[in-house]
Design a protein around this motif. Sequence first.
Motif, mmCIF file in Angstrom:
data_model
loop_
_atom_site.group_PDB
_atom_site.id
_atom_site.type_symbol
_atom_site.label_atom_id
_atom_site.label_comp_id
_atom_site.label_asym_id
_atom_site.label_seq_id
_atom_site.Cartn_x
_atom_site.Cartn_y
_atom_site.Cartn_z
ATOM 1 N N UNK A 62 0.809 -1.221 0.000
ATOM 2 C CA UNK A 62 0.000 0.000 0.000
ATOM 3 C C UNK A 62 0.844 1.275 0.000
ATOM 4 N N UNK A 63 1.985 1.235 0.690
ATOM 5 C CA UNK A 63 2.801 2.444 0.742
ATOM 6 C C UNK A 63 3.473 2.718 -0.601
ATOM 7 N N UNK A 64 3.689 1.697 -1.414
ATOM 8 C CA UNK A 64 4.246 1.920 -2.749
ATOM 9 C C UNK A 64 3.297 2.768 -3.584
ATOM 10 N N UNK A 65 2.025 2.448 -3.535
ATOM 11 C CA UNK A 65 1.082 3.227 -4.332
ATOM 12 C C UNK A 65 0.967 4.645 -3.795
ATOM 13 N N UNK A 66 1.071 4.811 -2.493
ATOM 14 C CA UNK A 66 1.028 6.148 -1.901
ATOM 15 C C UNK A 66 2.249 6.945 -2.349
ATOM 16 N N UNK A 67 3.399 6.282 -2.364
ATOM 17 C CA UNK A 67 4.648 6.958 -2.736
ATOM 18 C C UNK A 67 4.600 7.398 -4.206
ATOM 19 N N UNK A 68 4.084 6.554 -5.084
ATOM 20 C CA UNK A 68 4.093 6.900 -6.498
ATOM 21 C C UNK A 68 3.146 8.047 -6.811
ATOM 22 N N UNK A 69 2.101 8.222 -6.003
ATOM 23 C CA UNK A 69 1.171 9.319 -6.272
ATOM 24 C C UNK A 69 1.430 10.532 -5.387
ATOM 25 N N UNK A 70 2.509 10.503 -4.600
ATOM 26 C CA UNK A 70 2.740 11.555 -3.620
ATOM 27 C C UNK A 70 3.120 12.904 -4.251
ATOM 28 N N UNK A 75 0.015 14.974 -4.568
ATOM 29 C CA UNK A 75 -0.811 15.079 -3.375
ATOM 30 C C UNK A 75 -0.069 15.589 -2.155
ATOM 31 N N UNK A 76 0.902 16.497 -2.344
ATOM 32 C CA UNK A 76 1.687 17.002 -1.222
ATOM 33 C C UNK A 76 0.833 17.578 -0.089
ATOM 34 N N UNK A 77 -0.171 18.411 -0.387
ATOM 35 C CA UNK A 77 -0.980 18.952 0.714
ATOM 36 C C UNK A 77 -1.690 17.859 1.513
ATOM 37 N N UNK A 111 0.935 16.201 3.796
ATOM 38 C CA UNK A 111 1.258 17.073 4.939
ATOM 39 C C UNK A 111 0.121 17.037 5.961
ATOM 40 N N UNK A 112 -1.112 17.131 5.478
ATOM 41 C CA UNK A 112 -2.268 17.074 6.383
ATOM 42 C C UNK A 112 -2.341 15.725 7.081
ATOM 43 N N UNK A 113 -2.060 14.665 6.364
ATOM 44 C CA UNK A 113 -2.084 13.328 6.938
ATOM 45 C C UNK A 113 -1.040 13.176 8.039
ATOM 46 N N UNK A 114 0.154 13.683 7.791
ATOM 47 C CA UNK A 114 1.223 13.623 8.795
ATOM 48 C C UNK A 114 0.829 14.440 10.031
ATOM 49 N N UNK A 115 0.288 15.626 9.811
ATOM 50 C CA UNK A 115 -0.111 16.477 10.935
ATOM 51 C C UNK A 115 -1.196 15.815 11.782
#
Length: 167
Positions: A103-111, A114-116, A119-123
């Motif tokens: 799952x993190x691979x797909x998140x990384x490739x589309x990151x 989707x920067x905002x 950032x919101x997810x990390x916060x």
Amino acid sequence: MAIGEWLSVQSARELYTHQIAVERDELISAPEEEEEELALIYEAKGLSAAQARTTAHSIVAGDAGHALDTLAREELGIDPDALGGSAWVAAEPRSASLRSVPPSRSCRSSSRSGQPAIVASVAVSVLALMAVGAAITVVTGASALRTGARQVVLGLAAAAITFGLAA
């Protein structure tokens, strides 16, 4: 997963340590009450009231360390020598698991686009980790700031490792 397992066992150990400390304080401040509680436990286990009172009295009136150990085991159901096991041993089997990488691979490739959102997810994750860490202290009696910060640091470390593995 390993970090979550470590945090779970470590929090349980902190809870048990806190409960034993409370029991120690009660044994010092109200030994008669602790003796009565122990007698009731022994009665529930099948001793006569007289036998239970005699046994409880001899334990509480004897060595304080032995009395605390007995109360921890009988009243709290805690083995003071184990305290829920080792957090490191509990985490070890999970450390080899890479189930979260796909799952993190797909998140990384589309990151890139989707920067905002990242950032919101990390916060939100940091706030949630801090809240969970602080909430744990309600039952463990530990420092809310220290436990919350530990939760944040380890949660972010787990995310960074998973993100790095997907690269």
